[in-house]
Write a protein that holds these residues in place. Structure first.
Motif, PDB file in Angstrom:
ATOM      1  N   LEU A  50       0.821  -1.204   0.000  1.00 23.72           N
ATOM      2  CA  LEU A  50       0.000   0.000   0.000  1.00 23.72           C
ATOM      3  C   LEU A  50       0.858   1.258   0.000  1.00 23.72           C
ATOM      4  O   LEU A  50       0.470   2.287  -0.574  1.00 23.72           O
ATOM      5  N   CYS A  51       2.012   1.182   0.659  1.00 17.90           N
ATOM      6  CA  CYS A  51       2.845   2.364   0.869  1.00 17.90           C
ATOM      7  C   CYS A  51       3.836   2.612  -0.265  1.00 17.90           C
ATOM      8  O   CYS A  51       4.371   3.725  -0.382  1.00 17.90           O
ATOM      9  N   GLU A  52       4.087   1.622  -1.084  1.00 20.71           N
ATOM     10  CA  GLU A  52       5.005   1.796  -2.210  1.00 20.71           C
ATOM     11  C   GLU A  52       4.524   2.943  -3.109  1.00 20.71           C
ATOM     12  O   GLU A  52       3.411   2.928  -3.623  1.00 20.71           O
ATOM     13  N   GLY A  53       5.351   3.962  -3.253  1.00 19.09           N
ATOM     14  CA  GLY A  53       5.031   5.094  -4.108  1.00 19.09           C
ATOM     15  C   GLY A  53       4.085   6.112  -3.516  1.00 19.09           C
ATOM     16  O   GLY A  53       3.785   7.127  -4.154  1.00 19.09           O
ATOM     17  N   ALA A  54       3.610   5.887  -2.302  1.00 16.98           N
ATOM     18  CA  ALA A  54       2.653   6.787  -1.662  1.00 16.98           C
ATOM     19  C   ALA A  54       3.360   7.704  -0.665  1.00 16.98           C
ATOM     20  O   ALA A  54       4.548   7.524  -0.356  1.00 16.98           O
ATOM     21  N   PHE A  55       2.614   8.668  -0.151  1.00 12.19           N
ATOM     22  CA  PHE A  55       3.092   9.477   0.960  1.00 12.19           C
ATOM     23  C   PHE A  55       2.503   8.885   2.231  1.00 12.19           C
ATOM     24  O   PHE A  55       1.287   8.728   2.344  1.00 12.19           O
ATOM     25  N   VAL A  56       3.364   8.544   3.186  1.00  9.91           N
ATOM     26  CA  VAL A  56       2.964   7.818   4.385  1.00  9.91           C
ATOM     27  C   VAL A  56       2.824   8.788   5.559  1.00  9.91           C
ATOM     28  O   VAL A  56       3.725   9.590   5.820  1.00  9.91           O
ATOM     29  N   VAL A  57       1.706   8.690   6.255  1.00 13.14           N
ATOM     30  CA  VAL A  57       1.477   9.480   7.462  1.00 13.14           C
ATOM     31  C   VAL A  57       1.173   8.516   8.600  1.00 13.14           C
ATOM     32  O   VAL A  57       0.290   7.657   8.470  1.00 13.14           O
ATOM     33  N   GLY A  58       1.904   8.641   9.688  1.00 11.66           N
ATOM     34  CA  GLY A  58       1.672   7.774  10.835  1.00 11.66           C
ATOM     35  C   GLY A  58       1.777   8.544  12.131  1.00 11.66           C
ATOM     36  O   GLY A  58       2.571   9.484  12.243  1.00 11.66           O
ATOM     37  N   GLY A  78       7.323   9.866   0.406  1.00 10.43           N
ATOM     38  CA  GLY A  78       7.698  10.691   1.535  1.00 10.43           C
ATOM     39  C   GLY A  78       6.939  10.229   2.754  1.00 10.43           C
ATOM     40  O   GLY A  78       6.040   9.380   2.656  1.00 10.43           O
ATOM     41  N   ALA A  79       7.282  10.777   3.923  1.00 11.73           N
ATOM     42  CA  ALA A  79       6.602  10.355   5.146  1.00 11.73           C
ATOM     43  C   ALA A  79       6.584  11.487   6.151  1.00 11.73           C
ATOM     44  O   ALA A  79       7.566  12.220   6.309  1.00 11.73           O
ATOM     45  N   LEU A  80       5.460  11.608   6.842  1.00 13.87           N
ATOM     46  CA  LEU A  80       5.295  12.507   7.974  1.00 13.87           C
ATOM     47  C   LEU A  80       4.944  11.621   9.163  1.00 13.87           C
ATOM     48  O   LEU A  80       3.858  11.023   9.200  1.00 13.87           O
ATOM     49  N   LEU A  81       5.872  11.515  10.109  1.00 14.27           N
ATOM     50  CA  LEU A  81       5.752  10.524  11.178  1.00 14.27           C
ATOM     51  C   LEU A  81       5.791  11.233  12.530  1.00 14.27           C
ATOM     52  O   LEU A  81       6.798  11.840  12.906  1.00 14.27           O
ATOM     53  N   HIS A  82       4.677  11.143  13.253  1.00 19.66           N
ATOM     54  CA  HIS A  82       4.511  11.895  14.491  1.00 19.66           C
ATOM     55  C   HIS A  82       4.787  11.025  15.714  1.00 19.66           C
ATOM     56  O   HIS A  82       4.060  10.067  15.985  1.00 19.66           O
ATOM     57  N   GLU A 200      -0.064  20.522   7.643  1.00 22.60           N
ATOM     58  CA  GLU A 200       1.337  20.123   7.743  1.00 22.60           C
ATOM     59  C   GLU A 200       1.703  19.182   6.606  1.00 22.60           C
ATOM     60  O   GLU A 200       2.786  19.277   6.021  1.00 22.60           O
ATOM     61  N   LEU A 201       0.809  18.288   6.276  1.00 24.87           N
ATOM     62  CA  LEU A 201       1.030  17.382   5.163  1.00 24.87           C
ATOM     63  C   LEU A 201       1.157  18.150   3.849  1.00 24.87           C
ATOM     64  O   LEU A 201       2.048  17.871   3.030  1.00 24.87           O
ATOM     65  N   ALA A 202       0.289  19.139   3.653  1.00 25.94           N
ATOM     66  CA  ALA A 202       0.346  19.935   2.435  1.00 25.94           C
ATOM     67  C   ALA A 202       1.675  20.672   2.332  1.00 25.94           C
ATOM     68  O   ALA A 202       2.284  20.747   1.263  1.00 25.94           O
TER      69      ALA A 202
END
Length: 206
Positions: A50-58, A78-82, A200-202
């Motif tokens: 699911l995450c291949e090629g996507a932007f990951v938020v966790g 890319g990833a935004l990881l909190h 923040e994601l934007a």
């Protein structure tokens, strides 16, 4: 842009409802209910395609899984990881929530980790499920993320405990990622300020 939202312990995909609404219809969102197996290999096997090629938020455990995906070379955009776990960089980070779980089960765990914005209706996880997940994340050890490091931004809530701030700073230094503080929020940013998380994601994906 395709975004994958990864939930943590004692939550499921319902925890992202307000975030999805804040992201709006122009963003393609994948919001899986992960297995919550207590086994890292099982979790990564479910998430990697699911995450291949996507932007990951966790957030929380979802952020920890984002780091593990990167360490295993899953090529996300890319990833935004909190506030992920930090292993030996912060070995007592989850002690408080573990104590709350021992004394008051899933409800105690949820309130201790996410605060008053968490409600039991956000999870169907059993005591056994949360115990397995907690053990998995307490045994997590961050590993190098290689060329994905510049694509990863770690965040910490301004109102989170000092230990959380130190863990994110130490993780970013060890892994070579960016990090920043999200104003006015704590650990459960997706529940406390979903519009801020969407903004923040934007900013991160520009």
């Amino acid at each position: 842009m395709r975004v994958v939202l990864i939930h943590g312990v004692a939550t499921d995909s319902r925890v992202w409802a307000a975030t999805i609404a804040a992201l709006g219809p122009s963003v393609a969102v994948c919001c899986p209910d992960r297995p919550q197996s207590g086994d890292m290999d099982t979790e990564i096997a479910a998430l990697a395609p699911l995450c291949e090629g996507a932007f990951v938020v966790g957030v929380s455990g979802g952020a920890t899984l984002g780091l593990e995906l990167a360490a295993r070379g899953v090529e996300f955009a890319g990833a935004l990881l909190h506030e992920p776990a930090a292993g030996s960089l912060a070995p007592r980070l989850l002690d408080e929530v573990a104590a709350a779980f021992r004394s008051d089960g899933v409800a105690g765990f949820g309130r201790a980790l996410y605060g008053p914005s968490w409600i039991p209706e956000l999870t169907s996880a059993s005591t056994e499920t949360v115990a397995g997940e907690l053990a998995m994340f307490r045994s997590f050890e961050p590993r190098p993320v290689g060329p994905l490091a510049p694509r990863i931004t770690l965040t910490v809530g301004e109102r989170s405990a000092p230990a959380r701030h130190r863990s994110v700073q130490d993780l970013a230094a060890a892994l070579g990622t960016e990090w920043r503080v999200l104003p006015g929020v704590g650990h459960a940013v997706h529940l406390q300020a979903p519009h801020q998380l969407a903004a923040e994601l934007a900013t991160t994906t520009r």
